[in-house]
Design a protein around this motif. Structure first.
Motif, mmCIF file in Angstrom:
data_model
loop_
_atom_site.group_PDB
_atom_site.id
_atom_site.type_symbol
_atom_site.label_atom_id
_atom_site.label_comp_id
_atom_site.label_asym_id
_atom_site.label_seq_id
_atom_site.Cartn_x
_atom_site.Cartn_y
_atom_site.Cartn_z
ATOM 1 N N TYR A 1 -11.902 -1.167 -9.947
ATOM 2 C CA TYR A 1 -11.851 -1.260 -8.497
ATOM 3 C C TYR A 1 -10.933 -0.182 -7.940
ATOM 4 O O TYR A 1 -9.980 0.261 -8.591
ATOM 5 N N GLY A 2 -11.221 0.224 -6.716
ATOM 6 C CA GLY A 2 -10.322 1.092 -5.982
ATOM 7 C C GLY A 2 -9.262 0.265 -5.276
ATOM 8 O O GLY A 2 -9.278 -0.963 -5.310
ATOM 9 N N PRO A 3 -8.308 0.908 -4.598
ATOM 10 C CA PRO A 3 -7.247 0.173 -3.897
ATOM 11 C C PRO A 3 -7.802 -0.595 -2.702
ATOM 12 O O PRO A 3 -8.794 -0.192 -2.086
ATOM 13 N N CYS A 4 -7.153 -1.705 -2.368
ATOM 14 C CA CYS A 4 -7.557 -2.522 -1.222
ATOM 15 C C CYS A 4 -7.157 -1.805 0.064
ATOM 16 O O CYS A 4 -6.103 -1.169 0.137
ATOM 17 N N SER A 5 -8.006 -1.901 1.072
ATOM 18 C CA SER A 5 -7.743 -1.217 2.347
ATOM 19 C C SER A 5 -6.652 -1.903 3.155
ATOM 20 O O SER A 5 -6.167 -1.344 4.138
ATOM 21 N N THR B 1 -2.918 -4.275 3.036
ATOM 22 C CA THR B 1 -1.798 -4.727 2.203
ATOM 23 C C THR B 1 -1.700 -6.245 2.145
ATOM 24 O O THR B 1 -1.089 -6.800 1.243
ATOM 25 N N GLN C 1 -12.560 -2.865 -0.736
ATOM 26 C CA GLN C 1 -12.217 -1.966 -1.818
ATOM 27 C C GLN C 1 -13.511 -1.434 -2.433
ATOM 28 O O GLN C 1 -14.562 -2.059 -2.333
ATOM 29 N N CYS D 1 -11.803 -7.375 -1.029
ATOM 30 C CA CYS D 1 -10.796 -7.244 -2.077
ATOM 31 C C CYS D 1 -10.772 -8.498 -2.942
ATOM 32 O O CYS D 1 -10.816 -9.622 -2.434
#
Length: 673
Positions: A188-192, A194, A200, A232
Motif C-alpha cells: 500500500y501507499g501512504p494514507c492521504s 493522518t 491510499q 485506508c
C-alpha cells in the motif's frame, strides 16, 4: 468447450462395477477436463430403458462430482438412442453459441434399437456436435462407428479402468489457454489523511498460471499488475468533535441536537476563562428537539437526522424518564406509547409485569424544556435570566442558603463540596487499597503502580460496603482513562443484586463516546442515564461524579476544560446494599484502563457544576453516626446533619452555625424544618 457424457446404466454392467469403476471414470475424466481451463463445462446423461439422471452443463467441478457420487444404478435396458437425444437437447437448451460441443457415449453393449441410435447420432452431428463412441467389453464396432463422427472418434477397451486411460489420452494434445490467478496484494501507499477516513494507493499482481498455457494455447491478455485507490486499511481515529463545538448560538448559549437521541438536546455554557459545560436536557413526553427552531416540538413534525426507526431494525425502543414509556415505530417515525400501570417497558421484550413501576405516563410537564437561565460566574447565589427581549436580567436566589444549579436550572440547597468519604482509594499504597479499617477490600488481577490502578480487562476490586434503606444521599466519584479506544461496554463501578425482592443492581459503565448509569431490579431496567463524552481525548483523565439525593440522579464527567452533565428523575432507590465493585460486574464487560481515585460518600457532592470558585473560611465538624469529616467551601456554610437548639432561627444564624450533632435516623436536610 462443452462436454456431455452419455453413460450406459444397463443391467449387464452390475452394481459393483457401476458404483466403483464407472463412477471413477466419470470423476477422473471430468477432473482432467476442468483442468483445461475456466471455459470448460461438463454435463452428464445416465440412461437405461429410460433417462435415469441428468447433470446439467456446469463449470463447477464440485457440483459435478457431487452429482456423480449421487448417481443411482438403473439396472435397466440399453436404449442408447434416448441418451444421445437427451444430450443433444441439453446442448440446445444450455449450450453457448460458438463453443465447441463434444458428446462422449460410453456403453458396454449393443443398443436395443441400433437403427434409431444411428439416426439420433446423425441428427446430433448435424447440430455441429462432435461424438466420441466409447465401447467397453463386447460392444459391436459397427454400431460405435455409426455413432461416432469418424473412425478416429471410436474408442474400445476391455474394462472401465482401461477406458479411463483412453479418455485421459484425448486431452493430451488439446491446446490449453492460459488463465489468470486471483489478484494478490503487494503493498500500500501512504494514507492521504493522518487521522479519520482517507485514501491510499493499493498495488496488486496476478500470474498466468491458472492454468499455464500449453500445447499452443493462448497466453493471458491484459496486464498482470494494477494500481487503484481505496480507503485506508488502518485509520487512526481523530479526536471526536467536542459536544459544544458545533452549536447554534442564541443569546450567548449554544444549542445542538443530542448526538444519539432525537428527544434530547445539549445546552452549552462557556465560562470567561475558557471552560465549557454541556448539559444534556430531555424534551417532554412525545417531543423531539428541533434544531432549526431551537425548541422541542411534536415528534411527528421533526425530521430528525438520527431517527432510530429509520436506521435500526427495531419496532419499539425505551423512552428515558419513565419506566412505562417507550417509542413505537410507524412508517419510519417514532410515536410515544405507555405500558399499562404496573407494567414496565423492557427493551426487545415489550411491556412486562412490574409492580414497582407506578410512573405517571404520559409524564406531566413540570417546567420549561429549555433552560432560560445561566450562572453568574462570580457568585454562586446569583443567576441571569433571558426573556423575549435581547440580553439577560440578573437575579438572586430567594434565600442566601441556596445556590444556582445549572443542571437543575434552578436554585437548590448547597451540597457538600468536599468530604472525607465513607471509603477512598487513591492507590498510594499498593498493599493497602483503603485506609478505612471497617471496609473489607479484595482485588484480583490488579496492578497498582505509581498511585494508579491498572485494570487489564480481567481485573476487579471488590468491597463489602453496604447501606440500608433509604440508601441516599450517596455520591460516587472516580478518575479514569481508557487503555484503548472503547467500542463496546466496559464496567467501571457495579453494585450487585442482593437476594431480596426489593434489591436492585447498579452499574456505571463507559461505552463508545458515552459514560452511563443503569439501575435494574428483578423485573428489568429501572433507570438509565448516559452522558456523551464526544471530544474527550483518549489519553486524558476523566473525572466522573454520580450523585443521588433520593429523587434525582445527577452525573458529570470532565476532561480538560470540558465538562458534560445530565440529570434524570429516579425516586427512592436503595442501590448499594450488598457491596460495591470496580472494574467488573461479573460479565465480560470488564474495564481496560486506569483509575487513580475512587471514593464513595454518604452525602451529596457537587463537582462545581457552575464552575464558581469561591473563597471562604473552613469549618470542620464531625458525625459520630456515619464517621466522616467534611469541609465546606462556600461563603455560607451548610450542615447536613445537626440538631437545632432553637426552634426559630434566621437563615443568617443558620449559616453561622459552626458545629452540629448527628440525629440518628435522619438522612437528609429535608428532615429539618
Amino acid at each position: 468447450m462443452e462436454v456431455v457424457l452419455v453413460v450406459d446404466g444397463s443391467f449387464s454392467i452390475g452394481a459393483t462395477t457401476f458404483n466403483n469403476n464407472v463412477k471413477a471414470v466419470l470423476r477422473n475424466f471430468a477432473t482432467i477436463l476442468f483442468y483445461l481451463g475456466k471455459d470448460v463445462s461438463v454435463g452428464l446423461v445416465l440412461y437405461s430403458h429410460v433417462i435415469d439422471k441428468v447433470i446439467d452443463l456446469t463449470d463447477d467441478v464440485t457440483r459435478y462430482r457431487t452429482g456423480v457420487d449421487g448417481l443411482p444404478y438403473p439396472a435397466g435396458g440399453t436404449y442408447t438412442d434416448l441418451g444421445i437425444k437427451s444430450a443433444a437437447e441439453m446442448f440446445r437448451r444450455l449450450g453457448k453459441a460458438g463453443v465447441t460441443k463434444i458428446m462422449i457415449v460410453i456403453t458396454d453393449g449393443q443398443s436395443a434399437n441400433p437403427q434409431r441410435t444411428s439416426q439420433e447420432a446423425a441428427a446430433a452431428r448435424r447440430s455441429n456436435i462432435t461424438i466420441f463412441a466409447a465401447g467397453v467389453g463386447h460392444t459391436p464396432t459397427s454400431e460405435l462407428q455409426a455413432m461416432a463422427t469418424s473412425p478416429q472418434h471410436v474408442l474400445t477397451a476391455d474394462n472401465y479402468d482401461e477406458m479411463s486411460t483412453l479418455l485421459a489420452g484425448l486431452t493430451k494434445n488439446c491446446a490449453v489457454d492460459g488463465g489468470w490467478t486471483e489478484w494478490r496484494r503487494l503493498g500500500y501507499g501512504p494514507c492521504s489523511s493522518t487521522c479519520g477516513p482517507g485514501t491510499q494507493l493499493t498495488y496488486e499482481i496476478r500470474y498466468c498460471s491458472n492454468p499455464t498455457p500449453r500445447d499452443g494455447g493462448a497466453s493471458c491478455i491484459n496486464s498482470n499488475t494494477r494500481i487503484f485507490s481505496e480507503q485506508c486499511t488502518k485509520q487512526v481515529p481523530c479526536p471526536s468533535s467536542g459536544l459544544c463545538d458545533d452549536v447554534k448560538m442564541v443569546n450567548g448559549v449554544g444549542f445542538r441536537l443530542h448526538p444519539r437521541d432525537c428527544d434530547k438536546f445539549i445546552q452549552c455554557y462557556s465560562r470567561p476563562d475558557g471552560y465549557t459545560l454541556g448539559v444534556v436536557r430531555t424534551c417532554s413526553y412525545g417531543r423531539y428537539w428541533n434544531q432549526e427552531e431551537v425548541m422541542c416540538d411534536e415528534a411527528c413534525r421533526v425530521d430528525c437526522p438520527i431517527e432510530r426507526c429509520k436506521n435500526d431494525c427495531i419496532s419499539t425502543y425505551k423512552m428515558d424518564g419513565s419506566c412505562r414509556g417507550y417509542w413505537s415505530c410507524d412508517e419510519e417515525k417514532s410515536e410515544p406509547q405507555c405500558c399499562p400501570m404496573g407494567f414496565a417497558y423492557v427493551s426487545k421484550r415489550g411491556c412486562l409485569l412490574d409492580f414497582t413501576c407506578r410512573d405517571q405516563c404520559p409524564m406531566i410537564c413540570t417546567g420549561e424544556e429549555v433552560c432560560n437561565s445561566r450562572p453568574v460566574w462570580t457568585d454562586a447565589h446569583r443567576y441571569e435570566q433571558s426573556s423575549d427581549r435581547p440580553g439577560w436580567v440578573e437575579n438572586a436566589c430567594m434565600k442566601s442558603s441556596l445556590y444556582f444549579d445549572i443542571v437543575a436550572c434552578q436554585c437548590s440547597t448547597a451540597p457538600t463540596t468536599e468530604c472525607r468519604p465513607r471509603m477512598t482509594m487513591d492507590f498510594s499504597n499498593p498493599n493497602q487499597l483503603t485506609t478505612d479499617p471497617v471496609v473489607v477490600v479484595s482485588r484480583s488481577n490488579l496492578e497498582v503502580t505509581g498511585k494508579v490502578a491498572v485494570f487489564s480487562g480481567n481485573s476487579k476490586i471488590t468491597t463489602d460496603i453496604s447501606i440500608r434503606s433509604p440508601g441516599y444521599p450517596i455520591s460516587i466519584r472516580l478518575n479514569y482513562r481508557e487503555a484503548a479506544a472503547v467500542n463496546s461496554r466496559q464496567v467501571l463501578v457495579a453494585a450487585p443484586w442482593c437476594k431480596r425482592a426489593s434489591s436492585v443492581s447498579m452499574v456505571i459503565f463507559v461505552d463508545k463516546n458515552v459514560i452511563g448509569f443503569e439501575v435494574k431490579n428483578w423485573y428489568g431496567m429501572k433507570e438509565h442515564m448516559t452522558i456523551p463524552t464526544d471530544g474527550f481525548s483518549l489519553d486524558e483523565w476523566k473525572d466522573v461524579l454520580f450523585a443521588y439525593d433520593g429523587k434525582y440522579l445527577t452525573g458529570t464527567v470532565q476532561s480538560g476544560k470540558n465538562k458534560h452533565a445530565s440529570r434524570v428523575y429516579a425516586p427512592k432507590i436503595t442501590m448499594v446494599e450488598c457491596g460495591l465493585d470496580f472494574g467488573s460486574d461479573g460479565t465480560t464487560s470488564t474495564f481496560n484502563g486506569q483509575m487513580d481515585l475512587v471514593s464513595f460518600s454518604l452525602v451529596l457532592l457537587k463537582h462545581s457544576l457552575s464552575f464558581v470558585d469561591l473563597e471562604c473560611p473552613t469549618v470542620i465538624y464531625h458525625s459520630q453516626f456515619i464517621g466522616f469529616q467534611c469541609v465546606a467551601e462556600f461563603k455560607t456554610v451548610f450542615i447536613l446533619y445537626f440538631r437545632m437548639n432553637e426552634k426559630k432561627q434566621t437563615e443568617d444564624n443558620r449559616a453561622q452555625f459552626g458545629k452540629g450533632e448527628q440525629i440518628k435516623g435522619h438522612s437528609s436536610v429535608s428532615d429539618f424544618n
